[in-house]
Design a protein around this motif. Structure first.
Motif, PDB file in Angstrom:
ATOM      1  N   TYR A 169      36.368  33.369  49.739  1.00  0.00           N
ATOM      2  CA  TYR A 169      36.335  34.848  49.697  1.00  0.00           C
ATOM      3  C   TYR A 169      37.157  35.445  50.835  1.00  0.00           C
ATOM      4  O   TYR A 169      38.055  36.250  50.606  1.00  0.00           O
ATOM      5  CB  TYR A 169      34.879  35.347  49.778  1.00  0.00           C
ATOM      6  N   ASP A 172      38.125  50.112  36.783  1.00  0.00           N
ATOM      7  CA  ASP A 172      37.250  48.959  37.009  1.00  0.00           C
ATOM      8  C   ASP A 172      37.280  48.054  35.779  1.00  0.00           C
ATOM      9  O   ASP A 172      37.247  48.523  34.642  1.00  0.00           O
ATOM     10  CB  ASP A 172      35.813  49.437  37.287  1.00  0.00           C
ATOM     11  N   THR A 181      41.822  37.894  41.515  1.00  0.00           N
ATOM     12  CA  THR A 181      41.597  39.341  41.697  1.00  0.00           C
ATOM     13  C   THR A 181      42.028  39.804  43.098  1.00  0.00           C
ATOM     14  O   THR A 181      42.718  40.812  43.231  1.00  0.00           O
ATOM     15  CB  THR A 181      40.121  39.693  41.425  1.00  0.00           C
ATOM     16  N   SER A 216      33.547  39.707  45.455  1.00  0.00           N
ATOM     17  CA  SER A 216      33.047  40.019  46.791  1.00  0.00           C
ATOM     18  C   SER A 216      31.957  39.086  47.339  1.00  0.00           C
ATOM     19  O   SER A 216      31.528  39.272  48.475  1.00  0.00           O
ATOM     20  CB  SER A 216      32.509  41.458  46.796  1.00  0.00           C
ATOM     21  N   GLY A 268      31.381  49.247  41.188  1.00  0.00           N
ATOM     22  CA  GLY A 268      30.661  48.283  42.021  1.00  0.00           C
ATOM     23  C   GLY A 268      29.831  48.994  43.080  1.00  0.00           C
ATOM     24  O   GLY A 268      29.706  50.230  43.069  1.00  0.00           O
ATOM     25  N   THR A 274      33.372  43.593  35.734  1.00  0.00           N
ATOM     26  CA  THR A 274      32.933  42.200  35.823  1.00  0.00           C
ATOM     27  C   THR A 274      31.404  42.218  35.898  1.00  0.00           C
ATOM     28  O   THR A 274      30.789  43.289  35.815  1.00  0.00           O
ATOM     29  CB  THR A 274      33.455  41.528  37.105  1.00  0.00           C
ATOM     30  N   ILE A 319      29.990  49.455  46.684  1.00  0.00           N
ATOM     31  CA  ILE A 319      30.511  50.425  47.659  1.00  0.00           C
ATOM     32  C   ILE A 319      31.366  51.474  46.942  1.00  0.00           C
ATOM     33  O   ILE A 319      31.310  52.669  47.253  1.00  0.00           O
ATOM     34  CB  ILE A 319      31.317  49.727  48.768  1.00  0.00           C
ATOM     35  N   ASP A 336      41.901  45.883  34.306  1.00  0.00           N
ATOM     36  CA  ASP A 336      41.987  44.776  35.260  1.00  0.00           C
ATOM     37  C   ASP A 336      43.121  45.102  36.224  1.00  0.00           C
ATOM     38  O   ASP A 336      44.228  45.432  35.773  1.00  0.00           O
ATOM     39  CB  ASP A 336      42.276  43.486  34.465  1.00  0.00           C
ATOM     40  N   ILE A 337      42.859  44.989  37.517  1.00  0.00           N
ATOM     41  CA  ILE A 337      43.922  45.321  38.483  1.00  0.00           C
ATOM     42  C   ILE A 337      45.085  44.324  38.437  1.00  0.00           C
ATOM     43  O   ILE A 337      46.095  44.533  39.107  1.00  0.00           O
ATOM     44  CB  ILE A 337      43.394  45.453  39.933  1.00  0.00           C
ATOM     45  N   LYS A 354      40.660  37.617  50.773  1.00  0.00           N
ATOM     46  CA  LYS A 354      40.759  38.977  51.334  1.00  0.00           C
ATOM     47  C   LYS A 354      41.822  39.011  52.424  1.00  0.00           C
ATOM     48  O   LYS A 354      42.580  39.975  52.539  1.00  0.00           O
ATOM     49  CB  LYS A 354      39.405  39.431  51.902  1.00  0.00           C
ATOM     50  N   ASN A 363      27.666  45.620  54.425  1.00  0.00           N
ATOM     51  CA  ASN A 363      27.063  46.870  53.970  1.00  0.00           C
ATOM     52  C   ASN A 363      25.726  46.601  53.285  1.00  0.00           C
ATOM     53  O   ASN A 363      25.518  45.514  52.723  1.00  0.00           O
ATOM     54  CB  ASN A 363      27.950  47.527  52.911  1.00  0.00           C
ATOM     55  N   PHE A 396      39.015  49.312  46.258  1.00  0.00           N
ATOM     56  CA  PHE A 396      37.780  48.562  46.529  1.00  0.00           C
ATOM     57  C   PHE A 396      37.680  47.302  45.671  1.00  0.00           C
ATOM     58  O   PHE A 396      36.916  46.393  46.023  1.00  0.00           O
ATOM     59  CB  PHE A 396      36.542  49.408  46.178  1.00  0.00           C
TER      60      PHE A 396
HETATM   61  P1  NAD Z   1      31.116  44.548  44.301  1.00  0.00           P
HETATM   62  O1  NAD Z   1      31.250  43.111  43.942  1.00  0.00           O
HETATM   63  O2  NAD Z   1      29.774  45.208  44.242  1.00  0.00           O
HETATM   64  O3  NAD Z   1      32.064  45.423  43.334  1.00  0.00           O
HETATM   65  C1  NAD Z   1      33.368  45.041  43.019  1.00  0.00           C
HETATM   66  C2  NAD Z   1      33.851  45.896  41.857  1.00  0.00           C
HETATM   67  O4  NAD Z   1      35.210  45.504  41.550  1.00  0.00           O
HETATM   68  C3  NAD Z   1      33.041  45.712  40.574  1.00  0.00           C
HETATM   69  O5  NAD Z   1      32.777  46.961  39.979  1.00  0.00           O
HETATM   70  C4  NAD Z   1      33.950  44.876  39.693  1.00  0.00           C
HETATM   71  O6  NAD Z   1      33.760  45.120  38.289  1.00  0.00           O
HETATM   72  C5  NAD Z   1      35.331  45.337  40.148  1.00  0.00           C
HETATM   73  N1  NAD Z   1      36.370  44.323  39.885  1.00  0.00           N
HETATM   74  C6  NAD Z   1      36.320  42.992  40.184  1.00  0.00           C
HETATM   75  N2  NAD Z   1      37.440  42.387  39.757  1.00  0.00           N
HETATM   76  C7  NAD Z   1      38.215  43.359  39.207  1.00  0.00           C
HETATM   77  C8  NAD Z   1      39.503  43.352  38.601  1.00  0.00           C
HETATM   78  N3  NAD Z   1      40.216  42.231  38.462  1.00  0.00           N
HETATM   79  N4  NAD Z   1      40.017  44.527  38.174  1.00  0.00           N
HETATM   80  C9  NAD Z   1      39.299  45.681  38.282  1.00  0.00           C
HETATM   81  N5  NAD Z   1      38.078  45.737  38.819  1.00  0.00           N
HETATM   82  C10 NAD Z   1      37.540  44.587  39.283  1.00  0.00           C
HETATM   83  O7  NAD Z   1      31.782  44.684  45.719  1.00  0.00           O
HETATM   84  P2  NAD Z   1      31.426  45.666  46.939  1.00  0.00           P
HETATM   85  O8  NAD Z   1      30.384  45.043  47.764  1.00  0.00           O
HETATM   86  O9  NAD Z   1      31.247  47.039  46.428  1.00  0.00           O
HETATM   87  O10 NAD Z   1      32.783  45.581  47.767  1.00  0.00           O
HETATM   88  C11 NAD Z   1      33.841  46.504  47.538  1.00  0.00           C
HETATM   89  C12 NAD Z   1      34.987  46.182  48.490  1.00  0.00           C
HETATM   90  O11 NAD Z   1      34.548  46.286  49.825  1.00  0.00           O
HETATM   91  C13 NAD Z   1      35.537  44.762  48.322  1.00  0.00           C
HETATM   92  O12 NAD Z   1      36.943  44.831  48.436  1.00  0.00           O
HETATM   93  C14 NAD Z   1      34.922  44.003  49.469  1.00  0.00           C
HETATM   94  O13 NAD Z   1      35.747  42.942  49.876  1.00  0.00           O
HETATM   95  C15 NAD Z   1      34.834  45.085  50.516  1.00  0.00           C
HETATM   96  N6  NAD Z   1      33.768  44.911  51.517  1.00  0.00           N
HETATM   97  C16 NAD Z   1      32.477  44.694  51.112  1.00  0.00           C
HETATM   98  C17 NAD Z   1      31.469  44.579  52.074  1.00  0.00           C
HETATM   99  C18 NAD Z   1      30.027  44.371  51.673  1.00  0.00           C
HETATM  100  O14 NAD Z   1      29.187  44.148  52.548  1.00  0.00           O
HETATM  101  N7  NAD Z   1      29.678  44.457  50.411  1.00  0.00           N
HETATM  102  C19 NAD Z   1      31.787  44.672  53.440  1.00  0.00           C
HETATM  103  C20 NAD Z   1      33.104  44.901  53.812  1.00  0.00           C
HETATM  104  C21 NAD Z   1      34.086  45.039  52.836  1.00  0.00           C
END
Ligand code: NAD
Ligand code: TYD
Length: 363
Positions: free
Chosen positions: A158, A31, A98, A83, A9, A34, A11, A57-58, A162, A188, A79
């Protein structure tokens, strides 16, 4: 080696790429892939012996157990999550599955693995849970920024899911002594962000000649952090954070959504002007607001600075420029993502929104 869940994903992929730039400690990315997971994000690691990928899948305990037994990581960076707030409004079930059940399953697998470790391996093991500032709810204009002791008040499916995951992580430390660390970070932006989120959506729509949709009147406030700075914060917390502690991570950079979009338009006007000479700001469109839209998020990031010496390196100006330049240079990545499932999301989510609030913002 370390495990990174959600490493395909936004981050997570930035973290894996940065990690392997900084050192040679191997990474296993876990990962499910999704709609938000994209192996193209990790394409530059193809053939790199330091990186491996497992599609898992986690929520799948047996698969997790097998990976722990085979790879014996010294740390897990968690991570993986659903999201996107807007998707959680359309379909909250996947978020509970998830974010809550998945994190619970991760914790159970980690607890079993960690309980079997001895000596230094047990002492040094860490589970770092990546969370969000949204768990703290919404601030008024004059409220103090979120600190690590701000009570939880999540408002969207969401953020509620979390928050549930954060509570489980906390409980596993207090109950079982699991050496956990939690980070709660603000919004981010940067390379590889899926273009359903505000900044990449606006860049992609602008370049495509599409409307730039602003919910409500655009006065909602977010704190924005460049993703590379989030990655350095996570590395600092992993290296020096105290088990059981929470660290808030933010950019000291509060902006209204309207300012963010106007700034994006200004930078785009400068580095990739429209062929007709008009500003991208003419594409701004105010649309129907998100239900339950949190007014303001702000992060007090003094603890991580005081205890771990972390501060963001990028300003909003430098971070946005890097981000826009990355999207301009990676048109093919954007084109691939914006086909298929993405189109369906855009049509479902934005259809009828314009009609409700057709007011256009002039240049
Ligand atoms: P994203 O949606 O871009 O990526 C999420 C990733 O998790 C994807 O690669 C997806 O395939 C994978 N995933 C989803 N469900 C899954 C499952 N059941 N099993 C295995 N993999 C699974 O999210 P992001 O923006 O990169 O966020 C990453 C983390 O950082 C999240 O926990 C989010 O809550 C947290 N976060 C995000 C932000 C932001 O601004 N994007 C800010 C603060 C915290
Ligand atoms: P988003 O990137 O979805 O992050 P979050 O909701 O997790 O903060 O949205 C950031 C802000 O931008 C948020 O206040 C909602 C707003 N927004 C729009 O105005 N228009 C859009 O099309 C999107 C996706 C978001």
């Amino acid at each position: 080696m370390i495990f990174v869940t959600g490493g395909a994903g936004f981050i997570g992929a930035n973290f894996v790429l940065d990690w392997l730039k900084q050192n040679d400690e191997p990474v296993l990315t876990l990962d499910k892939l999704t709609y938000a997971g994209n192996l193209a994000n990790l394409a530059s690691l193809e053939g790199d012996a330091r990186h491996a990928f497992a599609q898992v899948d986690i929520c799948d305990r047996a698969a997790l157990d097998a990976l722990y037994a085979e790879h014996r990581p010294r740390a897990v960076l968690h991570f993986a999550a659903e999201s996107h707030v807007d998707r959680s409004i359309h379909g909250p079930g996947a978020f509970v599955q998830t974010n809550v059940v998945g994190t619970f399953t991760m914790l159970e697998a980690v607890r079993a693995y960690w309980s079997g470790l001895a000596g230094e391996a047990r002492e040094m093991f860490r589970f770092l849970h990546v969370s969000t500032d949204e768990v703290y709810g919404s601030l008024g204009p004059d409220d103090a920024a979120f600190s690590e002791v701000t009570p939880y008040a999540p408002n969207s499916p969401y953020s509620a899911s979390k928050a549930g995951s954060d509570h489980l992580v906390r409980a596993y430390h207090h109950t079982y002594g699991l050496p956990v660390l939690t980070t709660n970070c603000s919004n981010n932006y940067g390379p590889y962000q899926f273009p359903e989120k505000l900044i990449p959506l606006v860049i992609a729509n602008a370049l495509d000649g599409q409307p730039l949709p602003i919910y409500g009147d655009g006065s909602n406030v977010r704190d924005w952090l460049y993703v590379g700075d989030h990655c350095t914060a996570i590395r600092a917390v992993l290296a020096k954070g105290r088990p059981g502690e929470v660290y808030n991570v933010g950019g000291w950079n509060e902006q209204t959504n309207l300012t963010v979009v106007k700034t994006l338009c200004q930078v785009l006007d400068e580095i990739s002007p429209r062929s007709d000479g008009a500003s991208y700001a003419t594409q701004i469109t105010f649309v129907k607001d998100r239900p339950g839209h949190d007014r303001r998020y702000a992060i007090d990031a003094r603890k991580i600075e005081r205890e771990l010496g972390w501060r963001p390196a990028e300003t909003f100006e430098t971070g946005l420029r890097k981000t826009i330049e990355w999207y301009l240079a990676n048109g093919e990545w954007v084109r691939q993502i914006r086909s298929g499932e993405y189109q369906h999301w855009i049509e479902t989510h934005y259809r009828n929104r314009d009609a409700a609030h057709p007011a256009k913002e002039g240049a």
